[in-house]
Design a protein around this motif. Structure first.
Motif, PDB file in Angstrom:
ATOM      1  N   THR A   4       0.639  -1.090   0.036  1.00 32.96           N
ATOM      2  CA  THR A   4      -0.010   0.017  -0.096  1.00 32.96           C
ATOM      3  C   THR A   4       0.742   1.322   0.037  1.00 32.96           C
ATOM      4  O   THR A   4       0.314   2.397   0.229  1.00 32.96           O
ATOM      5  CB  THR A   4      -0.935   0.082   1.201  1.00 32.96           C
ATOM      6  OG1 THR A   4      -0.064  -0.180   2.439  1.00 32.96           O
ATOM      7  CG2 THR A   4      -1.817  -1.199   1.172  1.00 32.96           C
ATOM      8  N   TYR A   5       2.040   1.200  -0.332  1.00 32.09           N
ATOM      9  CA  TYR A   5       3.074   2.295  -0.403  1.00 32.09           C
ATOM     10  C   TYR A   5       4.037   1.856  -1.424  1.00 32.09           C
ATOM     11  O   TYR A   5       4.365   0.906  -1.920  1.00 32.09           O
ATOM     12  CB  TYR A   5       3.614   2.422   1.104  1.00 32.09           C
ATOM     13  CG  TYR A   5       4.288   1.326   1.506  1.00 32.09           C
ATOM     14  CD1 TYR A   5       5.793   1.363   1.516  1.00 32.09           C
ATOM     15  CD2 TYR A   5       4.121   0.126   1.849  1.00 32.09           C
ATOM     16  CE1 TYR A   5       6.516   0.446   1.931  1.00 32.09           C
ATOM     17  CE2 TYR A   5       4.791  -0.890   2.352  1.00 32.09           C
ATOM     18  CZ  TYR A   5       5.930  -0.703   2.455  1.00 32.09           C
ATOM     19  OH  TYR A   5       6.826  -1.989   2.897  1.00 32.09           O
ATOM     20  N   CYS A 107      -0.459   2.466   6.665  1.00 33.06           N
ATOM     21  CA  CYS A 107       0.224   2.205   5.510  1.00 33.06           C
ATOM     22  C   CYS A 107       1.866   2.440   6.053  1.00 33.06           C
ATOM     23  O   CYS A 107       2.006   3.563   6.274  1.00 33.06           O
ATOM     24  CB  CYS A 107      -0.073   3.315   4.496  1.00 33.06           C
ATOM     25  SG  CYS A 107       0.571   3.642   2.945  1.00 33.06           S
ATOM     26  N   ALA A 133      -4.234   4.459   7.407  1.00 33.04           N
ATOM     27  CA  ALA A 133      -4.908   4.087   5.854  1.00 33.04           C
ATOM     28  C   ALA A 133      -6.261   3.771   6.263  1.00 33.04           C
ATOM     29  O   ALA A 133      -7.198   3.925   5.113  1.00 33.04           O
ATOM     30  CB  ALA A 133      -4.392   2.928   5.547  1.00 33.04           C
TER      31      ALA A 133
END
Length: 165
Positions: A4-5, A107, A133
């Motif tokens: 997610t990053y 995140c 997040a």
């Protein structure tokens, strides 16, 4: 699943925090000597430290290895899916880092590294960067950040206790 990053593996670089993330760095003295180092390294690599924290651990392997997916469950309610992004297994350093996957309340990335310094002292360093997040992580604000720091400090205490047995 994809991370997610973007800066996957960035916790390898001490002190590096990607823009837009909050850094976390907690270092705890565990003890002294080769035996303490070996015991601490094993507890970190086999999820034992995490389980001793009282969190649920569901992992795709018995040990942290690059690519292994793991879900940490907090309070039996909050599920935090991650994937191991790097490991280190050297004579004086051992550990790993995982990065967040979709569904994680934060995140970012978190690393757990045991190191035996030149004078024989054994340390656990928890190094991370994150940002909220999920809505409840954002709503938690400073309290959520405080919980992250408390969790990192507790990792050190629990690991020290495991090594004293």
């Amino acid at each position: 699943m994809s991370f997610t990053y973007d800066e996957v593996g960035a916790t390898r670089r001490a002190g590096h925090c990607p823009p837009g993330f909050r850094p976390l760095h907690v270092r705890t003295r565990i003890g002294e000597g080769e035996a303490v180092f070996r015991r601490a390294a094993e507890a970190v690599r086999t999820w034992e430290m995490h389980r001793a924290l009282g969190v649920g651990v569901t992992a795709g392997a018995e040990r942290a290895e690059e690519g292994v997916e793991v879900t940490i469950t907090l309070g039996g309610v909050i599920k935090a899916p991650c994937k191991v992004v790097w490991t280190v297994d050297e004579p004086r350093r051992a550990g790993w880092a995982y990065g967040t996957l979709p569904g994680h309340p934060e995140c970012g990335e978190e690393a757990f590294v045991v190191e035996r310094t030149g004078d024989g002292t054994v340390w656990l360093t928890v190094n991370a960067f994150s940002r909220p997040a999920r809505w409840y992580a954002r709503a938690g604000g400073a309290a959520a950040r405080g919980l992250q720091h408390a969790y990192a400090r507790r990792c050190g205490k629990v690991l020290r206790d495991l090594c004293e047995r």
